[in-house]
Design a protein around this motif. Sequence first.
Motif, PDB file in Angstrom:
ATOM      1  N   PHE A  20       0.853  -1.190   0.000  1.00 42.16           N
ATOM      2  CA  PHE A  20       0.000   0.000   0.000  1.00 42.16           C
ATOM      3  C   PHE A  20       0.883   1.231   0.000  1.00 42.16           C
ATOM      4  CE2 PHE A  20       0.966  -0.780   4.433  1.00 42.16           C
ATOM      5  CZ  PHE A  20       1.104   0.480   4.996  1.00 42.16           C
ATOM      6  N   GLU A  62       0.798   5.458   1.452  1.00 41.59           N
ATOM      7  CA  GLU A  62       0.104   6.427   2.294  1.00 41.59           C
ATOM      8  C   GLU A  62       0.344   7.825   1.749  1.00 41.59           C
ATOM      9  OE1 GLU A  62      -0.039   6.422   6.898  1.00 41.59           O
ATOM     10  OE2 GLU A  62       1.354   8.040   6.373  1.00 41.59           O
ATOM     11  N   SER A  71      -3.547  13.454   3.392  1.00 42.57           N
ATOM     12  CA  SER A  71      -4.893  13.750   2.880  1.00 42.57           C
ATOM     13  C   SER A  71      -4.993  15.160   2.323  1.00 42.57           C
ATOM     14  CB  SER A  71      -5.930  13.571   3.996  1.00 42.57           C
ATOM     15  OG  SER A  71      -5.837  12.295   4.581  1.00 42.57           O
ATOM     16  N   ARG A 106      -3.442   4.864  -7.370  1.00 49.07           N
ATOM     17  CA  ARG A 106      -4.509   4.044  -6.771  1.00 49.07           C
ATOM     18  C   ARG A 106      -4.892   2.875  -7.677  1.00 49.07           C
ATOM     19  NH1 ARG A 106      -7.208   0.917  -4.991  1.00 49.07           N
ATOM     20  NH2 ARG A 106      -9.081   1.015  -3.712  1.00 49.07           N
ATOM     21  N   VAL A 152      -4.520   2.518  -0.966  1.00 54.40           N
ATOM     22  CA  VAL A 152      -4.055   3.812  -0.457  1.00 54.40           C
ATOM     23  C   VAL A 152      -4.563   4.027   0.962  1.00 54.40           C
ATOM     24  CG1 VAL A 152      -4.404   6.318  -0.707  1.00 54.40           C
ATOM     25  CG2 VAL A 152      -3.804   4.938  -2.707  1.00 54.40           C
ATOM     26  N   VAL A 153      -3.706   4.596   1.798  1.00 55.51           N
ATOM     27  CA  VAL A 153      -4.086   5.076   3.126  1.00 55.51           C
ATOM     28  C   VAL A 153      -4.077   6.602   3.084  1.00 55.51           C
ATOM     29  CG1 VAL A 153      -3.400   5.217   5.546  1.00 55.51           C
ATOM     30  CG2 VAL A 153      -3.159   3.056   4.320  1.00 55.51           C
ATOM     31  N   LEU A 154      -5.145   7.222   3.567  1.00 55.53           N
ATOM     32  CA  LEU A 154      -5.216   8.685   3.656  1.00 55.53           C
ATOM     33  C   LEU A 154      -4.883   9.096   5.083  1.00 55.53           C
ATOM     34  CD1 LEU A 154      -8.517   9.415   1.664  1.00 55.53           C
ATOM     35  CD2 LEU A 154      -6.157   9.693   0.862  1.00 55.53           C
ATOM     36  N   VAL A 157     -12.416  10.507   0.010  1.00 58.47           N
ATOM     37  CA  VAL A 157     -12.605   9.118   0.447  1.00 58.47           C
ATOM     38  C   VAL A 157     -13.512   8.371  -0.528  1.00 58.47           C
ATOM     39  CG1 VAL A 157     -13.702   7.692   2.236  1.00 58.47           C
ATOM     40  CG2 VAL A 157     -12.121   9.520   2.888  1.00 58.47           C
ATOM     41  N   ILE A 216     -11.378   7.701  -3.767  1.00 58.44           N
ATOM     42  CA  ILE A 216     -10.181   6.850  -3.661  1.00 58.44           C
ATOM     43  C   ILE A 216     -10.471   5.497  -2.998  1.00 58.44           C
ATOM     44  CG2 ILE A 216      -7.837   6.756  -2.640  1.00 58.44           C
ATOM     45  CD1 ILE A 216      -8.168   8.643  -5.062  1.00 58.44           C
ATOM     46  N   PRO A 254     -10.116   4.468   0.243  1.00 57.38           N
ATOM     47  CA  PRO A 254      -8.850   4.102   0.900  1.00 57.38           C
ATOM     48  C   PRO A 254      -8.978   2.895   1.815  1.00 57.38           C
ATOM     49  CG  PRO A 254      -9.858   5.966   2.007  1.00 57.38           C
ATOM     50  CD  PRO A 254     -10.698   5.694   0.796  1.00 57.38           C
ATOM     51  N   VAL A 296      -8.405   5.661   6.861  1.00 59.87           N
ATOM     52  CA  VAL A 296      -8.356   7.124   6.980  1.00 59.87           C
ATOM     53  C   VAL A 296      -7.886   7.419   8.398  1.00 59.87           C
ATOM     54  CG1 VAL A 296      -9.658   9.278   6.918  1.00 59.87           C
ATOM     55  CG2 VAL A 296     -10.291   7.408   5.377  1.00 59.87           C
TER      56      VAL A 296
END
Length: 272
Positions: free
Chosen positions: A27, A29, A32, A50, A55-57, A82, A85, A87, A90
């Motif tokens: 993944f 990050e 945001s 993506r 993905v991590v926000l 959000v 994407i 994610p 979040v």
Amino acid sequence: MHAHRFGLGLRREHYRDFLEGDVDVDFVEVISENCMVAGGQPRDILRRVREKHPVVLHGVSMSLGSADGLRPDYLARLCALVEEIEPMFVSDHLSWSRIGRFNSHDLLPLPYTQEALDIICNNIDQAQEALGRTMLVENPSSYLTYAESSMTEWEFISAMAKRTGCGLLLDVNNVFVSASNHGFDPLDFLRGVPMNRVCQIHLAGHSQGDGLLIDTHDSAVNDAVWSLYQQTIARCGPVATMIERDGDIPPLADLLAELDIARHLAAHREAA
């Protein structure tokens, strides 16, 4: 059974690597706020990355500790991001950065009091309701404590997680930095927080300041933090581990080699 996952922060210096190559991460990050404007390059890059990676926000200015509540316009922009994407997680920080028209542009610590707990829990509830999902909340690195505090940081985090159902983003470097700065045992912290709520781990480098350790994200993870990471993953289930690097950013291959250390420690732990 879920497996450990390993990722990196998406930084401008490595955009091309991620867009043109096949990067061995589970993944990425992103910050945001860098992507919350509907147009622009960061949102476009994120959209393209993506397609290859979850993905991590990770937010830095929701200001969950603000006594005057969350900003509706901020939440609306985050919700739109959000939705687009989708994610993996979040997250934001156990801190505050603004009140009224004042904005420190910094992650300021909270006093660990019942009043502050009520405020942050109400704000987390509001954010989770708006997002329609569980948020992760990260423990900060801190350089001062409040005389008013009536509980330890880990007691505060435990109560927060229990009341809101939020997940935890456990920053192992921040645990080490704060423990060093305030003279507590980092293992007391690990024993005190609900490890079953930990979904993600941050690792980073720090620097020696004037009598304090500073969370600078500009160097490799050091041996003491790796040791604490080993003790952390021994206490929690499979998590998503990533390395943060925001200054003196090396070639991507160097960060991937560092991430392999985390992979090795986690594999060693599972084999033990």
